[in-house]
Scaffold this active site. Sequence first.
Site, PDB file in Angstrom:
ATOM      1  N   GLU A   1      48.084  40.850  28.447  1.00 28.41           N
ATOM      2  CA  GLU A   1      47.427  41.798  27.534  1.00 28.41           C
ATOM      3  C   GLU A   1      47.790  43.241  27.915  1.00 28.41           C
ATOM      4  O   GLU A   1      46.921  44.091  28.122  1.00 28.41           O
ATOM      5  CB  GLU A   1      45.910  41.565  27.481  1.00 28.41           C
ATOM      6  CG  GLU A   1      45.589  40.178  26.957  1.00 28.41           C
ATOM      7  CD  GLU A   1      44.147  39.959  26.480  1.00 28.41           C
ATOM      8  OE1 GLU A   1      43.280  40.803  26.743  1.00 28.41           O
ATOM      9  OE2 GLU A   1      43.905  38.923  25.844  1.00 28.41           O
TER      10      GLU A   1
ATOM     11  N   GLU B   1      46.283  32.144  25.599  1.00 30.27           N
ATOM     12  CA  GLU B   1      44.808  32.229  25.601  1.00 30.27           C
ATOM     13  C   GLU B   1      44.341  31.933  24.188  1.00 30.27           C
ATOM     14  O   GLU B   1      44.760  32.603  23.236  1.00 30.27           O
ATOM     15  CB  GLU B   1      44.318  33.615  26.028  1.00 30.27           C
ATOM     16  CG  GLU B   1      44.498  33.865  27.512  1.00 30.27           C
ATOM     17  CD  GLU B   1      43.851  35.166  27.994  1.00 30.27           C
ATOM     18  OE1 GLU B   1      42.830  35.601  27.412  1.00 30.27           O
ATOM     19  OE2 GLU B   1      44.394  35.739  28.957  1.00 30.27           O
TER      20      GLU B   1
HETATM   21  O1  AHR Z   1      39.751  34.858  28.982  1.00 27.91           O
HETATM   22  C1  AHR Z   1      39.000  36.008  29.200  1.00 27.91           C
HETATM   23  C2  AHR Z   1      39.802  37.273  29.003  1.00 27.91           C
HETATM   24  O2  AHR Z   1      40.184  37.374  27.674  1.00 27.91           O
HETATM   25  C3  AHR Z   1      41.098  37.373  29.755  1.00 27.91           C
HETATM   26  O3  AHR Z   1      40.933  37.832  31.048  1.00 27.91           O
HETATM   27  C4  AHR Z   1      41.864  38.381  28.952  1.00 27.91           C
HETATM   28  O4  AHR Z   1      43.252  38.191  29.057  1.00 27.91           O
HETATM   29  C5  AHR Z   1      41.340  38.180  27.556  1.00 27.91           C
HETATM   30  O5  AHR Z   1      40.987  39.375  26.972  1.00 27.91           O
END
Ligand code: AHR
Length: 522
Positions: free
Chosen positions: A201, A325
Amino acid sequence: MPIKHFLAFLMALILPVAAKGQAAGEPVTAQIVIHADKPGATIAPQIYGHFAEHLGRCIYEGIWVGPDSSIPNTRGIRNDVVAALKNINIPVLRWPGGCFADEYHWRDGIGPREQRPKRINTHWGGVIETNGFGTHEFLDLCEQLGCDAYISANVGSGTPAEMMEWIEYMTADADSTLANERRKNGREKPWKIRYLGVGNESWGCGGNMRPEYYADEYRRFATFAKSYSGNRLFKVACGSNGEDFNWTDVVMKQVGARNMNGISLHWYTLPTGDWQSKGKATDFPPQQWDSTVMRTWRMEALLEKHLATMDKYDAQHRVGLCVDEWGTWYDQEAGSHPGFLYQQNSIRDAVVAAVNLNLFNNHADRVAMANIAQTINVLQAMILTDKERMILTPTYHVFEMFKVHQGATLLPTENPAADHDVENGTKVRSVYASASKDAKGAIHVSLVNARHDTPAKATLKLEGVAAKKVSGRVLTSDKLDGHNTFDQPDAVKPAPFDGAEVKDGQVVVALPARSVTVLAIE
Ligand code: AHR
Protein backbone atom coordinates in the site's frame (compact mmCIF):
# COMPACT_ATOMS: atom_id res chain seq x y z
CA MET A 1 -36.57 4.01 -22.53
CA PRO A 2 -33.46 5.30 -20.71
CA ILE A 3 -30.28 4.02 -22.35
CA LYS A 4 -29.35 2.08 -19.18
CA HIS A 5 -32.60 0.10 -19.33
CA PHE A 6 -32.39 -0.37 -23.06
CA LEU A 7 -28.89 -1.85 -22.70
CA ALA A 8 -30.10 -4.16 -19.94
CA PHE A 9 -32.96 -5.25 -22.19
CA LEU A 10 -30.54 -5.92 -25.05
CA MET A 11 -28.20 -7.87 -22.78
CA ALA A 12 -31.09 -10.04 -21.62
CA LEU A 13 -31.84 -10.87 -25.24
CA ILE A 14 -28.31 -11.74 -26.25
CA LEU A 15 -26.95 -13.42 -23.16
CA PRO A 16 -26.79 -17.16 -23.68
CA VAL A 17 -27.50 -17.88 -20.01
CA ALA A 18 -29.95 -16.33 -17.64
CA ALA A 19 -31.05 -16.27 -14.03
CA LYS A 20 -34.64 -15.30 -13.44
CA GLY A 21 -35.31 -13.14 -10.41
CA GLN A 22 -38.51 -13.99 -8.57
CA ALA A 23 -40.26 -12.98 -5.42
CA ALA A 24 -38.49 -13.84 -2.16
CA GLY A 25 -39.35 -17.36 -1.13
CA GLU A 26 -39.91 -18.84 -4.61
CA PRO A 27 -36.74 -20.40 -6.02
CA VAL A 28 -34.62 -18.31 -8.34
CA THR A 29 -33.74 -20.20 -11.50
CA ALA A 30 -30.23 -20.10 -12.91
CA GLN A 31 -28.80 -21.74 -16.00
CA ILE A 32 -25.06 -22.26 -15.96
CA VAL A 33 -23.03 -23.52 -18.92
CA ILE A 34 -19.78 -25.31 -18.08
CA HIS A 35 -17.35 -25.75 -20.95
CA ALA A 36 -15.71 -29.10 -20.22
CA ASP A 37 -14.99 -29.08 -23.96
CA LYS A 38 -12.75 -25.99 -23.68
CA PRO A 39 -10.43 -26.49 -20.71
CA GLY A 40 -8.75 -23.28 -19.59
CA ALA A 41 -5.78 -22.33 -17.42
CA THR A 42 -4.48 -24.15 -14.38
CA ILE A 43 -5.99 -22.66 -11.21
CA ALA A 44 -2.92 -21.51 -9.27
CA PRO A 45 -3.07 -23.08 -5.79
CA GLN A 46 -1.79 -19.66 -4.61
CA ILE A 47 -5.27 -18.21 -5.27
CA TYR A 48 -6.08 -19.96 -1.98
CA GLY A 49 -3.33 -18.02 -0.18
CA HIS A 50 -3.33 -16.36 3.23
CA PHE A 51 -1.94 -13.34 5.03
CA ALA A 52 -0.67 -13.01 8.60
CA GLU A 53 0.33 -9.60 9.92
CA HIS A 54 1.70 -8.44 13.26
CA LEU A 55 -1.73 -7.11 14.08
CA GLY A 56 -3.90 -7.80 17.11
CA ARG A 57 -3.91 -11.48 18.01
CA CYS A 58 -3.00 -12.88 14.60
CA ILE A 59 0.67 -13.69 15.20
CA TYR A 60 0.86 -13.52 19.00
CA GLU A 61 -1.70 -15.95 20.50
CA GLY A 62 -3.05 -16.99 17.11
CA ILE A 63 0.15 -18.58 15.82
CA TRP A 64 2.96 -17.96 18.27
CA VAL A 65 2.57 -19.03 21.90
CA GLY A 66 6.26 -19.61 22.62
CA PRO A 67 8.03 -22.90 23.38
CA ASP A 68 7.20 -22.75 27.10
CA SER A 69 3.44 -22.44 26.62
CA SER A 70 1.06 -25.06 28.00
CA ILE A 71 -0.72 -24.86 24.64
CA PRO A 72 0.67 -27.74 22.55
CA ASN A 73 3.25 -26.29 20.19
CA THR A 74 6.25 -27.10 18.04
CA ARG A 75 9.11 -24.68 18.66
CA GLY A 76 6.56 -22.11 19.89
CA ILE A 77 4.04 -22.48 17.06
CA ARG A 78 0.54 -23.78 17.89
CA ASN A 79 0.01 -27.37 16.74
CA ASP A 80 -3.78 -27.04 16.45
CA VAL A 81 -3.50 -24.05 14.12
CA VAL A 82 -0.84 -25.71 11.96
CA ALA A 83 -2.97 -28.86 11.61
CA ALA A 84 -6.06 -26.83 10.67
CA LEU A 85 -4.20 -24.80 8.03
CA LYS A 86 -2.54 -27.91 6.59
CA ASN A 87 -6.00 -29.40 6.20
CA ILE A 88 -6.94 -26.62 3.75
CA ASN A 89 -3.66 -27.08 1.84
CA ILE A 90 -2.49 -23.55 2.60
CA PRO A 91 -0.27 -22.80 -0.40
CA VAL A 92 1.36 -19.49 0.54
CA LEU A 93 1.52 -17.16 3.53
CA ARG A 94 2.18 -13.42 3.31
CA TRP A 95 4.10 -11.78 6.20
CA PRO A 96 4.88 -9.53 8.17
CA GLY A 97 2.28 -7.05 6.83
CA GLY A 98 0.31 -5.11 5.67
CA CYS A 99 1.04 -1.69 7.01
CA PHE A 100 3.33 -3.26 9.61
CA ALA A 101 5.75 -4.36 6.85
CA ASP A 102 6.82 -0.83 5.96
CA GLU A 103 7.94 -0.19 9.53
CA TYR A 104 9.49 -3.60 10.07
CA HIS A 105 13.25 -3.96 10.35
CA TRP A 106 14.19 -7.59 9.97
CA ARG A 107 17.24 -7.39 12.21
CA ASP A 108 14.88 -6.77 15.16
CA GLY A 109 13.56 -10.30 14.73
CA ILE A 110 16.68 -12.48 14.67
CA GLY A 111 19.09 -13.77 17.33
CA PRO A 112 18.30 -14.74 20.93
CA ARG A 113 14.68 -13.86 21.60
CA GLU A 114 15.31 -12.33 25.01
CA GLN A 115 17.73 -9.85 23.45
CA ARG A 116 15.46 -8.67 20.65
CA PRO A 117 14.41 -5.02 20.82
CA LYS A 118 10.91 -4.03 21.79
CA ARG A 119 9.20 -1.64 19.40
CA ILE A 120 5.89 0.17 19.30
CA ASN A 121 3.44 -1.17 16.75
CA THR A 122 2.28 2.26 15.65
CA HIS A 123 -0.31 1.02 13.17
CA TRP A 124 -2.08 -1.52 15.26
CA GLY A 125 -3.00 -0.29 18.70
CA GLY A 126 0.35 1.15 19.77
CA VAL A 127 1.11 -2.12 21.57
CA ILE A 128 4.60 -3.41 22.26
CA GLU A 129 6.03 -5.63 19.56
CA THR A 130 8.43 -8.01 21.28
CA ASN A 131 9.86 -9.35 18.03
CA GLY A 132 9.55 -12.83 19.56
CA PHE A 133 8.26 -13.95 16.18
CA GLY A 134 10.76 -13.04 13.47
CA THR A 135 12.33 -14.44 10.32
CA HIS A 136 13.34 -17.87 11.71
CA GLU A 137 9.98 -18.37 13.40
CA PHE A 138 8.03 -17.36 10.28
CA LEU A 139 10.01 -19.60 7.97
CA ASP A 140 9.75 -22.47 10.47
CA LEU A 141 5.98 -21.92 10.34
CA CYS A 142 6.02 -22.10 6.53
CA GLU A 143 8.00 -25.34 6.69
CA GLN A 144 5.60 -26.82 9.23
CA LEU A 145 2.72 -25.83 6.95
CA GLY A 146 4.50 -26.95 3.77
CA CYS A 147 3.66 -23.63 2.11
CA ASP A 148 5.52 -20.95 0.16
CA ALA A 149 6.71 -17.83 1.96
CA TYR A 150 5.63 -14.42 0.69
CA ILE A 151 7.83 -11.78 2.29
CA SER A 152 6.58 -8.22 2.20
CA ALA A 153 9.65 -5.97 2.14
CA ASN A 154 9.95 -2.57 3.78
CA VAL A 155 10.06 0.11 1.08
CA GLY A 156 8.34 2.90 3.01
CA SER A 157 10.87 3.35 5.84
CA GLY A 158 13.57 0.90 4.79
CA THR A 159 16.38 0.96 2.27
CA PRO A 160 17.33 -1.22 -0.69
CA ALA A 161 20.42 -2.28 1.28
CA GLU A 162 18.32 -3.49 4.22
CA MET A 163 16.07 -5.50 1.90
CA MET A 164 19.02 -6.88 -0.04
CA GLU A 165 20.74 -8.06 3.14
CA TRP A 166 17.56 -9.70 4.39
CA ILE A 167 17.28 -11.68 1.15
CA GLU A 168 20.93 -12.74 1.37
CA TYR A 169 20.50 -13.72 5.04
CA MET A 170 17.56 -15.95 4.19
CA THR A 171 18.56 -17.47 0.86
CA ALA A 172 22.34 -17.50 0.38
CA ASP A 173 24.28 -20.74 0.71
CA ALA A 174 27.62 -18.94 0.50
CA ASP A 175 30.38 -18.51 3.05
CA SER A 176 29.30 -14.89 3.50
CA THR A 177 29.03 -12.96 6.75
CA LEU A 178 25.23 -12.75 6.48
CA ALA A 179 24.75 -16.44 5.61
CA ASN A 180 27.07 -17.34 8.49
CA GLU A 181 25.08 -15.13 10.84
CA ARG A 182 21.98 -17.15 9.86
CA ARG A 183 23.90 -20.34 10.61
CA LYS A 184 24.98 -18.98 13.99
CA ASN A 185 21.30 -18.28 14.69
CA GLY A 186 20.44 -21.91 14.15
CA ARG A 187 19.70 -22.36 10.47
CA GLU A 188 22.35 -24.10 8.41
CA LYS A 189 20.55 -24.50 5.08
CA PRO A 190 19.23 -21.43 3.29
CA TRP A 191 15.48 -21.14 2.89
CA LYS A 192 13.72 -20.83 -0.43
CA ILE A 193 11.70 -17.62 -0.64
CA ARG A 194 9.31 -17.69 -3.56
CA TYR A 195 7.48 -14.34 -3.35
CA LEU A 196 8.75 -10.87 -2.54
CA GLY A 197 6.37 -7.92 -2.16
CA VAL A 198 8.15 -4.66 -2.97
CA GLY A 199 6.26 -2.41 -0.59
CA ASN A 200 2.69 -2.59 0.70
CA GLU A 201 0.00 0.00 0.00
CA SER A 202 2.70 2.45 -1.02
CA TRP A 203 -0.14 4.82 -1.95
CA GLY A 204 -1.15 4.90 1.74
CA CYS A 205 0.39 3.50 4.93
CA GLY A 206 3.43 2.37 2.94
CA GLY A 207 4.62 5.90 2.19
CA ASN A 208 1.78 7.95 0.68
CA MET A 209 3.54 7.89 -2.67
CA ARG A 210 2.28 8.93 -6.07
CA PRO A 211 2.33 6.12 -8.65
CA GLU A 212 5.10 7.86 -10.66
CA TYR A 213 7.30 8.05 -7.56
CA TYR A 214 6.50 4.50 -6.49
CA ALA A 215 7.34 3.17 -9.96
CA ASP A 216 10.84 4.63 -9.60
CA GLU A 217 11.16 3.27 -6.07
CA TYR A 218 10.05 -0.15 -7.28
CA ARG A 219 12.70 -0.11 -10.01
CA ARG A 220 15.37 0.87 -7.51
CA PHE A 221 14.41 -1.72 -4.86
CA ALA A 222 13.78 -4.52 -7.38
CA THR A 223 17.29 -4.00 -8.80
CA PHE A 224 18.71 -5.10 -5.46
CA ALA A 225 16.33 -8.01 -4.88
CA LYS A 226 18.93 -10.57 -5.91
CA SER A 227 18.70 -14.27 -6.60
CA TYR A 228 21.10 -16.21 -4.37
CA SER A 229 21.97 -19.90 -4.58
CA GLY A 230 19.30 -20.78 -7.11
CA ASN A 231 16.47 -18.98 -5.31
CA ARG A 232 14.20 -17.26 -7.84
CA LEU A 233 12.09 -14.42 -6.53
CA PHE A 234 8.63 -13.71 -7.92
CA LYS A 235 8.57 -9.93 -7.45
CA VAL A 236 5.21 -8.34 -6.71
CA ALA A 237 4.85 -4.60 -7.29
CA CYS A 238 2.46 -2.68 -5.09
CA GLY A 239 -0.79 -2.29 -6.98
CA SER A 240 -3.98 -0.38 -6.68
CA ASN A 241 -6.33 0.55 -3.91
CA GLY A 242 -9.52 -0.88 -5.38
CA GLU A 243 -10.75 1.36 -8.16
CA ASP A 244 -7.55 3.37 -8.69
CA PHE A 245 -6.95 2.22 -12.26
CA ASN A 246 -4.51 5.07 -12.86
CA TRP A 247 -2.14 3.49 -10.28
CA THR A 248 -2.07 0.22 -12.22
CA ASP A 249 -1.64 2.09 -15.49
CA VAL A 250 1.30 4.20 -14.33
CA VAL A 251 3.11 1.37 -12.51
CA MET A 252 2.68 -1.04 -15.44
CA LYS A 253 3.86 1.59 -17.90
CA GLN A 254 6.81 2.96 -15.96
CA VAL A 255 8.09 -0.26 -14.41
CA GLY A 256 7.48 -2.41 -17.47
CA ALA A 257 6.24 -5.99 -17.62
CA ARG A 258 9.78 -7.39 -17.80
CA ASN A 259 10.73 -5.95 -14.44
CA MET A 260 8.03 -7.52 -12.29
CA ASN A 261 6.27 -10.86 -12.00
CA GLY A 262 3.12 -9.67 -10.31
CA ILE A 263 1.21 -6.57 -9.36
CA SER A 264 -1.12 -6.47 -6.41
CA LEU A 265 -4.68 -5.31 -5.84
CA HIS A 266 -6.41 -4.68 -2.51
CA TRP A 267 -10.17 -4.69 -2.12
CA TYR A 268 -12.08 -4.98 1.16
CA THR A 269 -15.83 -5.58 1.45
CA LEU A 270 -17.56 -3.21 3.89
CA PRO A 271 -21.31 -3.78 4.28
CA THR A 272 -22.02 -0.03 4.34
CA GLY A 273 -19.09 1.18 2.26
CA ASP A 274 -18.41 3.71 5.04
CA TRP A 275 -15.09 3.36 6.90
CA GLN A 276 -16.47 5.28 9.90
CA SER A 277 -19.35 2.86 10.39
CA LYS A 278 -18.71 -0.32 8.48
CA GLY A 279 -21.48 -2.51 9.88
CA LYS A 280 -21.50 -5.39 12.33
CA ALA A 281 -20.19 -8.91 11.75
CA THR A 282 -23.31 -10.51 13.26
CA ASP A 283 -26.79 -9.27 14.18
CA PHE A 284 -26.98 -7.13 11.05
CA PRO A 285 -30.13 -6.16 9.11
CA PRO A 286 -31.01 -8.16 5.93
CA GLN A 287 -30.32 -5.05 3.83
CA GLN A 288 -26.66 -5.32 4.88
CA TRP A 289 -26.54 -8.86 3.57
CA ASP A 290 -27.46 -7.55 0.13
CA SER A 291 -25.15 -4.53 0.27
CA THR A 292 -22.28 -6.86 1.28
CA VAL A 293 -22.90 -9.12 -1.72
CA MET A 294 -23.12 -6.06 -3.96
CA ARG A 295 -19.81 -4.65 -2.72
CA THR A 296 -17.97 -7.94 -2.83
CA TRP A 297 -19.13 -8.65 -6.38
CA ARG A 298 -17.36 -5.45 -7.45
CA MET A 299 -14.30 -7.66 -7.42
CA GLU A 300 -15.37 -8.99 -10.81
CA ALA A 301 -15.37 -5.55 -12.43
CA LEU A 302 -12.09 -4.72 -10.66
CA LEU A 303 -10.42 -7.84 -11.99
CA GLU A 304 -11.62 -7.14 -15.51
CA LYS A 305 -10.63 -3.46 -15.53
CA HIS A 306 -7.23 -3.95 -13.91
CA LEU A 307 -6.46 -6.87 -16.23
CA ALA A 308 -7.46 -4.77 -19.24
CA THR A 309 -5.14 -2.01 -17.99
CA MET A 310 -2.32 -4.52 -17.54
CA ASP A 311 -2.91 -5.83 -21.06
CA LYS A 312 -2.05 -2.41 -22.47
CA TYR A 313 1.56 -2.90 -21.38
CA ASP A 314 1.72 -6.67 -21.15
CA ALA A 315 0.11 -8.26 -24.18
CA GLN A 316 2.03 -11.46 -23.49
CA HIS A 317 0.57 -11.82 -20.00
CA ARG A 318 3.90 -12.12 -18.23
CA VAL A 319 2.61 -10.33 -15.14
CA GLY A 320 0.13 -11.96 -12.78
CA LEU A 321 -2.45 -10.12 -10.74
CA CYS A 322 -1.96 -10.80 -7.02
CA VAL A 323 -5.01 -9.87 -4.95
CA ASP A 324 -2.91 -9.97 -1.83
CA GLU A 325 -5.50 -8.46 0.53
CA TRP A 326 -9.23 -9.10 0.26
CA GLY A 327 -12.16 -10.00 2.48
CA THR A 328 -14.75 -8.48 4.78
CA TRP A 329 -13.99 -5.63 7.16
CA TYR A 330 -16.57 -4.91 9.88
CA ASP A 331 -16.68 -2.77 13.00
CA GLN A 332 -14.57 -4.55 15.61
CA GLU A 333 -16.39 -6.72 18.17
CA ALA A 334 -17.73 -4.85 21.20
CA GLY A 335 -15.17 -4.86 24.00
CA SER A 336 -12.24 -5.72 21.74
CA HIS A 337 -9.31 -3.39 21.11
CA PRO A 338 -10.18 -1.07 18.20
CA GLY A 339 -6.68 -1.49 16.76
CA PHE A 340 -6.92 -5.29 16.75
CA LEU A 341 -9.58 -5.70 14.00
CA TYR A 342 -11.16 -8.72 15.68
CA GLN A 343 -14.47 -9.72 14.10
CA GLN A 344 -16.83 -12.70 14.10
CA ASN A 345 -17.38 -14.63 10.93
CA SER A 346 -20.76 -15.89 9.74
CA ILE A 347 -22.45 -17.66 6.85
CA ARG A 348 -22.38 -14.24 5.14
CA ASP A 349 -18.56 -14.38 5.21
CA ALA A 350 -18.73 -17.88 3.74
CA VAL A 351 -20.78 -16.49 0.85
CA VAL A 352 -18.33 -13.60 0.38
CA ALA A 353 -15.38 -16.02 0.35
CA ALA A 354 -17.04 -18.34 -2.14
CA VAL A 355 -18.10 -15.51 -4.48
CA ASN A 356 -14.52 -14.19 -4.57
CA LEU A 357 -12.87 -17.59 -4.93
CA ASN A 358 -15.21 -18.37 -7.84
CA LEU A 359 -14.24 -15.05 -9.45
CA PHE A 360 -10.53 -15.75 -8.98
CA ASN A 361 -10.94 -19.26 -10.43
CA ASN A 362 -12.78 -17.83 -13.41
CA HIS A 363 -9.83 -15.47 -14.05
CA ALA A 364 -7.22 -18.17 -13.47
CA ASP A 365 -5.39 -17.19 -16.66
CA ARG A 366 -4.24 -13.93 -14.99
CA VAL A 367 -4.81 -14.19 -11.23
CA ALA A 368 -1.54 -15.60 -9.95
CA MET A 369 -2.22 -15.31 -6.23
CA ALA A 370 -4.77 -14.07 -3.71
CA ASN A 371 -4.37 -13.73 0.06
CA ILE A 372 -7.42 -13.35 2.23
CA ALA A 373 -7.01 -10.98 5.18
CA GLN A 374 -6.21 -12.39 7.67
CA THR A 375 -5.50 -15.93 8.83
CA ILE A 376 -6.33 -15.84 12.55
CA ASN A 377 -8.27 -13.51 14.87
CA VAL A 378 -8.12 -10.57 12.43
CA LEU A 379 -10.72 -9.47 9.81
CA GLN A 380 -12.12 -12.38 7.75
CA ALA A 381 -10.25 -15.07 9.62
CA MET A 382 -10.09 -18.80 9.06
CA ILE A 383 -9.58 -19.45 12.74
CA LEU A 384 -10.52 -17.74 16.00
CA THR A 385 -8.70 -18.56 19.22
CA ASP A 386 -9.40 -18.02 22.89
CA LYS A 387 -6.28 -19.03 24.82
CA GLU A 388 -6.03 -22.81 24.30
CA ARG A 389 -9.34 -23.04 22.44
CA MET A 390 -9.70 -22.71 18.69
CA ILE A 391 -12.69 -22.61 16.37
CA LEU A 392 -12.96 -22.88 12.61
CA THR A 393 -15.04 -20.20 10.92
CA PRO A 394 -17.52 -20.60 8.04
CA THR A 395 -14.83 -19.00 5.84
CA TYR A 396 -12.43 -21.79 6.80
CA HIS A 397 -14.99 -24.35 5.68
CA VAL A 398 -15.26 -22.68 2.27
CA PHE A 399 -11.49 -22.89 1.80
CA GLU A 400 -11.64 -26.54 2.83
CA MET A 401 -14.49 -27.31 0.40
CA PHE A 402 -12.85 -25.39 -2.46
CA LYS A 403 -9.42 -27.00 -2.08
CA VAL A 404 -10.39 -29.43 -4.87
CA HIS A 405 -9.84 -26.53 -7.30
CA GLN A 406 -6.20 -25.98 -6.29
CA GLY A 407 -3.97 -26.87 -9.24
CA ALA A 408 -6.94 -28.17 -11.27
CA THR A 409 -7.77 -27.09 -14.82
CA LEU A 410 -10.38 -24.38 -15.09
CA LEU A 411 -13.51 -25.29 -17.02
CA PRO A 412 -14.77 -21.94 -18.28
CA THR A 413 -18.23 -21.24 -16.91
CA GLU A 414 -20.91 -18.91 -18.20
CA ASN A 415 -22.44 -17.44 -15.07
CA PRO A 416 -26.02 -16.18 -14.97
CA ALA A 417 -26.73 -12.52 -15.54
CA ALA A 418 -27.29 -10.20 -12.59
CA ASP A 419 -30.91 -10.73 -11.62
CA HIS A 420 -31.43 -9.41 -8.11
CA ASP A 421 -32.21 -5.77 -7.29
CA VAL A 422 -30.30 -4.71 -4.21
CA GLU A 423 -29.85 -0.95 -3.94
CA ASN A 424 -31.00 1.99 -6.04
CA GLY A 425 -31.57 -0.17 -9.09
CA THR A 426 -28.24 -1.99 -8.75
CA LYS A 427 -28.50 -5.64 -9.60
CA VAL A 428 -26.30 -8.48 -8.45
CA ARG A 429 -26.21 -12.12 -9.37
CA SER A 430 -28.05 -14.59 -7.19
CA VAL A 431 -25.95 -17.59 -8.18
CA TYR A 432 -22.18 -17.66 -8.74
CA ALA A 433 -20.25 -20.65 -10.07
CA SER A 434 -16.87 -21.93 -11.16
CA ALA A 435 -15.73 -25.36 -12.27
CA SER A 436 -12.53 -27.34 -12.70
CA LYS A 437 -11.23 -30.75 -13.66
CA ASP A 438 -8.59 -32.35 -11.46
CA ALA A 439 -5.67 -34.59 -12.42
CA LYS A 440 -7.84 -37.70 -12.01
CA GLY A 441 -10.50 -36.33 -14.34
CA ALA A 442 -13.07 -35.49 -11.65
CA ILE A 443 -15.12 -32.35 -12.30
CA HIS A 444 -15.88 -30.07 -9.37
CA VAL A 445 -18.38 -27.25 -9.47
CA SER A 446 -18.61 -24.69 -6.68
CA LEU A 447 -21.90 -22.84 -6.41
CA VAL A 448 -23.02 -19.97 -4.24
CA ASN A 449 -26.60 -18.94 -3.67
CA ALA A 450 -26.02 -15.40 -2.44
CA ARG A 451 -29.70 -14.71 -1.76
CA HIS A 452 -30.29 -14.65 1.98
CA ASP A 453 -33.99 -15.51 1.82
CA THR A 454 -34.57 -17.32 -1.46
CA PRO A 455 -33.59 -20.81 -2.59
CA ALA A 456 -32.30 -21.33 -6.11
CA LYS A 457 -32.71 -23.98 -8.75
CA ALA A 458 -29.57 -24.18 -10.87
CA THR A 459 -29.30 -26.21 -14.06
CA LEU A 460 -25.75 -27.07 -15.04
CA LYS A 461 -25.28 -27.69 -18.74
CA LEU A 462 -21.98 -29.44 -19.26
CA GLU A 463 -20.57 -29.05 -22.75
CA GLY A 464 -18.35 -31.90 -23.85
CA VAL A 465 -19.24 -34.50 -21.22
CA ALA A 466 -22.37 -36.32 -20.20
CA ALA A 467 -22.85 -36.25 -16.45
CA LYS A 468 -23.69 -39.63 -14.92
CA LYS A 469 -23.34 -39.21 -11.20
CA VAL A 470 -23.24 -36.26 -8.81
CA SER A 471 -22.49 -35.89 -5.12
CA GLY A 472 -21.52 -32.95 -2.95
CA ARG A 473 -21.37 -31.01 0.28
CA VAL A 474 -23.17 -27.87 1.36
CA LEU A 475 -22.51 -25.11 3.89
CA THR A 476 -25.53 -23.17 5.05
CA SER A 477 -27.29 -21.95 8.16
CA ASP A 478 -30.87 -21.39 9.25
CA LYS A 479 -29.81 -17.99 10.60
CA LEU A 480 -28.84 -14.91 8.62
CA ASP A 481 -25.77 -14.52 10.80
CA GLY A 482 -25.20 -18.18 11.66
CA HIS A 483 -21.69 -18.51 13.10
CA ASN A 484 -19.51 -20.65 15.31
CA THR A 485 -18.68 -19.81 18.91
CA PHE A 486 -16.37 -21.36 21.48
CA ASP A 487 -19.48 -22.94 23.07
CA GLN A 488 -20.96 -24.03 19.74
CA PRO A 489 -17.97 -24.60 17.48
CA ASP A 490 -19.89 -26.67 14.92
CA ALA A 491 -23.02 -24.56 14.47
CA VAL A 492 -22.00 -23.90 10.85
CA LYS A 493 -20.13 -26.71 9.14
CA PRO A 494 -20.34 -28.56 5.82
CA ALA A 495 -22.90 -31.34 5.47
CA PRO A 496 -23.50 -33.98 2.80
CA PHE A 497 -25.67 -32.59 0.02
CA ASP A 498 -28.49 -34.53 -1.58
CA GLY A 499 -30.06 -31.69 -3.57
CA ALA A 500 -28.42 -32.49 -6.93
CA GLU A 501 -29.50 -34.98 -9.56
CA VAL A 502 -28.57 -35.87 -13.12
CA LYS A 503 -31.43 -35.38 -15.60
CA ASP A 504 -30.89 -35.91 -19.33
CA GLY A 505 -27.13 -35.40 -18.95
CA GLN A 506 -27.59 -32.08 -17.13
CA VAL A 507 -27.25 -31.55 -13.40
CA VAL A 508 -30.16 -29.94 -11.60
CA VAL A 509 -29.33 -28.50 -8.20
CA ALA A 510 -31.61 -27.19 -5.46
CA LEU A 511 -29.50 -24.63 -3.60
CA PRO A 512 -30.74 -23.48 -0.21
CA ALA A 513 -30.82 -19.75 0.49
CA ARG A 514 -27.45 -18.38 1.77
CA SER A 515 -25.45 -21.44 0.86
CA VAL A 516 -22.17 -22.63 -0.62
CA THR A 517 -22.15 -26.01 -2.37
CA VAL A 518 -19.34 -27.97 -3.99
CA LEU A 519 -20.32 -30.82 -6.32
CA ALA A 520 -18.27 -33.68 -7.71
CA ILE A 521 -19.55 -34.79 -11.09
CA GLU A 522 -18.63 -38.01 -12.83
O1 AHR B 1 -5.28 -6.04 6.69
C1 AHR B 1 -5.26 -4.89 7.46
C2 AHR B 1 -4.61 -3.72 6.76
O2 AHR B 1 -5.36 -3.37 5.65
C3 AHR B 1 -3.24 -3.97 6.19
O3 AHR B 1 -2.23 -3.79 7.13
C4 AHR B 1 -3.13 -2.91 5.14
O4 AHR B 1 -2.27 -3.29 4.09
C5 AHR B 1 -4.55 -2.72 4.69
O5 AHR B 1 -4.90 -1.39 4.66
